[in-house]
Design a protein around this motif. Structure first.
Motif, PDB file in Angstrom:
ATOM      1  N   ALA A 201      16.488  -3.158 -32.115  1.00 41.33           N
ATOM      2  CA  ALA A 201      15.946  -4.417 -32.632  1.00 41.33           C
ATOM      3  C   ALA A 201      15.014  -5.055 -31.617  1.00 41.33           C
ATOM      4  CB  ALA A 201      17.086  -5.370 -32.960  1.00 41.33           C
ATOM      5  N   TRP A 202      15.348  -4.928 -30.343  1.00 38.42           N
ATOM      6  CA  TRP A 202      14.496  -5.488 -29.305  1.00 38.42           C
ATOM      7  C   TRP A 202      13.173  -4.747 -29.221  1.00 38.42           C
ATOM      8  CZ3 TRP A 202      15.033  -5.035 -23.369  1.00 38.42           C
ATOM      9  CH2 TRP A 202      14.183  -5.952 -22.774  1.00 38.42           C
ATOM     10  N   ALA A 203      13.193  -3.442 -29.492  1.00 44.35           N
ATOM     11  CA  ALA A 203      11.972  -2.650 -29.406  1.00 44.35           C
ATOM     12  C   ALA A 203      10.924  -3.160 -30.389  1.00 44.35           C
ATOM     13  CB  ALA A 203      12.276  -1.184 -29.688  1.00 44.35           C
ATOM     14  N   ASN A 204      11.379  -3.715 -31.498  1.00 42.88           N
ATOM     15  CA  ASN A 204      10.454  -4.198 -32.512  1.00 42.88           C
ATOM     16  C   ASN A 204      10.080  -5.663 -32.313  1.00 42.88           C
ATOM     17  OD1 ASN A 204      10.606  -1.684 -33.760  1.00 42.88           O
ATOM     18  ND2 ASN A 204      12.439  -2.277 -34.873  1.00 42.88           N
ATOM     19  N   SER A 205      10.415  -6.231 -31.155  1.00 39.09           N
ATOM     20  CA  SER A 205      10.174  -7.654 -30.946  1.00 39.09           C
ATOM     21  C   SER A 205       8.727  -7.973 -30.594  1.00 39.09           C
ATOM     22  CB  SER A 205      11.093  -8.183 -29.847  1.00 39.09           C
ATOM     23  OG  SER A 205      10.766  -7.588 -28.613  1.00 39.09           O
ATOM     24  N   GLY A 206       7.906  -6.976 -30.267  1.00 38.32           N
ATOM     25  CA  GLY A 206       6.496  -7.220 -30.026  1.00 38.32           C
ATOM     26  C   GLY A 206       6.169  -7.686 -28.626  1.00 38.32           C
ATOM     27  N   ALA A 207       6.406  -6.867 -27.639  1.00 38.50           N
ATOM     28  CA  ALA A 207       6.032  -7.194 -26.256  1.00 38.50           C
ATOM     29  C   ALA A 207       4.547  -6.914 -26.061  1.00 38.50           C
ATOM     30  CB  ALA A 207       6.857  -6.368 -25.286  1.00 38.50           C
TER      31      ALA A 207
ATOM     32  N   VAL B 255       3.385 -10.861 -18.749  1.00 37.37           N
ATOM     33  CA  VAL B 255       3.970 -10.103 -19.848  1.00 37.37           C
ATOM     34  C   VAL B 255       4.626 -11.089 -20.795  1.00 37.37           C
ATOM     35  CG1 VAL B 255       5.656  -8.330 -20.451  1.00 37.37           C
ATOM     36  CG2 VAL B 255       4.391  -8.155 -18.312  1.00 37.37           C
ATOM     37  N   ARG B 256       4.411 -10.905 -22.086  1.00 34.51           N
ATOM     38  CA  ARG B 256       5.023 -11.781 -23.085  1.00 34.51           C
ATOM     39  C   ARG B 256       5.981 -10.966 -23.949  1.00 34.51           C
ATOM     40  NH1 ARG B 256      -0.400 -14.884 -24.992  1.00 34.51           N
ATOM     41  NH2 ARG B 256      -0.721 -16.053 -23.058  1.00 34.51           N
ATOM     42  N   PHE B 257       7.211 -11.410 -23.995  1.00 32.71           N
ATOM     43  CA  PHE B 257       8.204 -10.792 -24.866  1.00 32.71           C
ATOM     44  C   PHE B 257       9.332 -11.781 -25.106  1.00 32.71           C
ATOM     45  CE2 PHE B 257       9.531  -9.789 -20.574  1.00 32.71           C
ATOM     46  CZ  PHE B 257      10.883 -10.050 -20.595  1.00 32.71           C
TER      47      PHE B 257
ATOM     48  N   GLN C 107       8.583  -1.487 -23.124  1.00 33.81           N
ATOM     49  CA  GLN C 107       7.759  -0.701 -22.221  1.00 33.81           C
ATOM     50  C   GLN C 107       6.293  -1.000 -22.492  1.00 33.81           C
ATOM     51  OE1 GLN C 107       8.764   3.407 -22.039  1.00 33.81           O
ATOM     52  NE2 GLN C 107       7.291   3.849 -20.455  1.00 33.81           N
ATOM     53  N   ILE C 108       5.615  -1.420 -21.423  1.00 36.50           N
ATOM     54  CA  ILE C 108       4.187  -1.715 -21.496  1.00 36.50           C
ATOM     55  C   ILE C 108       3.499  -0.911 -20.411  1.00 36.50           C
ATOM     56  CG2 ILE C 108       2.441  -3.504 -21.218  1.00 36.50           C
ATOM     57  CD1 ILE C 108       4.571  -5.520 -22.125  1.00 36.50           C
ATOM     58  N   GLU C 109       2.414  -0.252 -20.758  1.00 37.57           N
ATOM     59  CA  GLU C 109       1.622   0.476 -19.770  1.00 37.57           C
ATOM     60  C   GLU C 109       0.154   0.167 -20.006  1.00 37.57           C
ATOM     61  OE1 GLU C 109       2.549   4.607 -19.730  1.00 37.57           O
ATOM     62  OE2 GLU C 109       4.628   4.275 -19.156  1.00 37.57           O
ATOM     63  N   ARG C 110      -0.565  -0.072 -18.916  1.00 39.33           N
ATOM     64  CA  ARG C 110      -1.981  -0.399 -19.019  1.00 39.33           C
ATOM     65  C   ARG C 110      -2.704   0.036 -17.760  1.00 39.33           C
ATOM     66  NH1 ARG C 110      -3.480  -4.741 -22.169  1.00 39.33           N
ATOM     67  NH2 ARG C 110      -1.822  -3.928 -23.449  1.00 39.33           N
ATOM     68  N   ARG C 111      -3.977   0.325 -17.880  1.00 46.08           N
ATOM     69  CA  ARG C 111      -4.835   0.688 -16.750  1.00 46.08           C
ATOM     70  C   ARG C 111      -5.902  -0.373 -16.595  1.00 46.08           C
ATOM     71  NH1 ARG C 111      -6.892   6.678 -16.525  1.00 46.08           N
ATOM     72  NH2 ARG C 111      -4.753   6.859 -15.822  1.00 46.08           N
TER      73      ARG C 111
END
Length: 193
Positions: free
Chosen positions: A29-35, A55-57, A182-186
């Motif tokens: 359920a947390w995975a679908n929370s939209g981080a 980071v927003r979650f 999980q957030i990944e960015r370059r």
């Protein structure tokens, strides 16, 4: 003997199902929370290479309930600095990691956030989460030496470390790969010199 084996199997199956339902439902359920990553900036100055991020979650209600029962959660931010090379694979110059451990202490009714060996209490969970959601001027590399900052980039990642969860919850997660935040960015490096 056969009846005992059957009883053990059914008890084991019930425990596995209960843990899988509790852990998987909450974390899925947390995975679908939209981080999302609201801000990411890498700057090189005389002090070194710094990274600022936001980071927003929001935590799902089930995750908040598990935290309120004393189950600690570990968040990890990592940054890796690479130099672009046209003749070979990009070279990693530096890396840095930050870890936060968030836990609720029912006896004192306080949230405790551990970071770099220091522990700080908070009266509300939102205050503790606000601290780990933002990073400002995080020094991820001292000096780049002869490397031109324009030829560098930073791979940034922010996630919940599932390996730090209690073992029964890890088993309960089963094969869910996308349960975790999980957030990944370059981002490229800008110079302020």
């Amino acid at each position: 003997m056969r009846r005992r084996d059957l009883l053990l199997r059914s008890t084991s199956a019930l425990w596995t199902a209960a843990l899988a339902t509790t852990g998987s439902a909450a974390w899925a359920a947390w995975a679908n929370s939209g981080a999302e990553l609201a801000r990411l900036l890498a700057q090189y100055s005389d002090e070194g290479l710094t990274l600022s991020y936001e980071v927003r979650f929001d935590l799902h209600r089930d995750v908040e309930q598990m935290l309120s029962k004393g189950i600690a959660v570990v968040f990890v931010a990592r940054a890796e600095v690479f130099e672009k090379r046209w003749y070979w694979t990009d070279r990693r110059i530096a890396s840095a990691t930050r870890r936060w451990r968030l836990a609720y202490q029912p006896l004192t009714r306080q949230w405790r956030l551990n970071f770099d060996g220091f522990s700080r209490p908070y009266s509300r969970m939102s205050e503790a989460l606000e601290v780990l959601r933002q990073g400002s001027q995080w020094l991820i590399a001292d000096k780049l030496g002869d490397v031109d900052p324009a030829d560098c980039y930073v791979d940034f990642g922010f996630q919940l470390d599932a390996s730090e969860l209690p073992r029964p919850l890890q088993i309960g997660l089963g094969g869910l790969d996308d349960w975790a935040l999980q957030i990944e960015r370059r981002v490229g490096v800008s110079s302020t010199r």
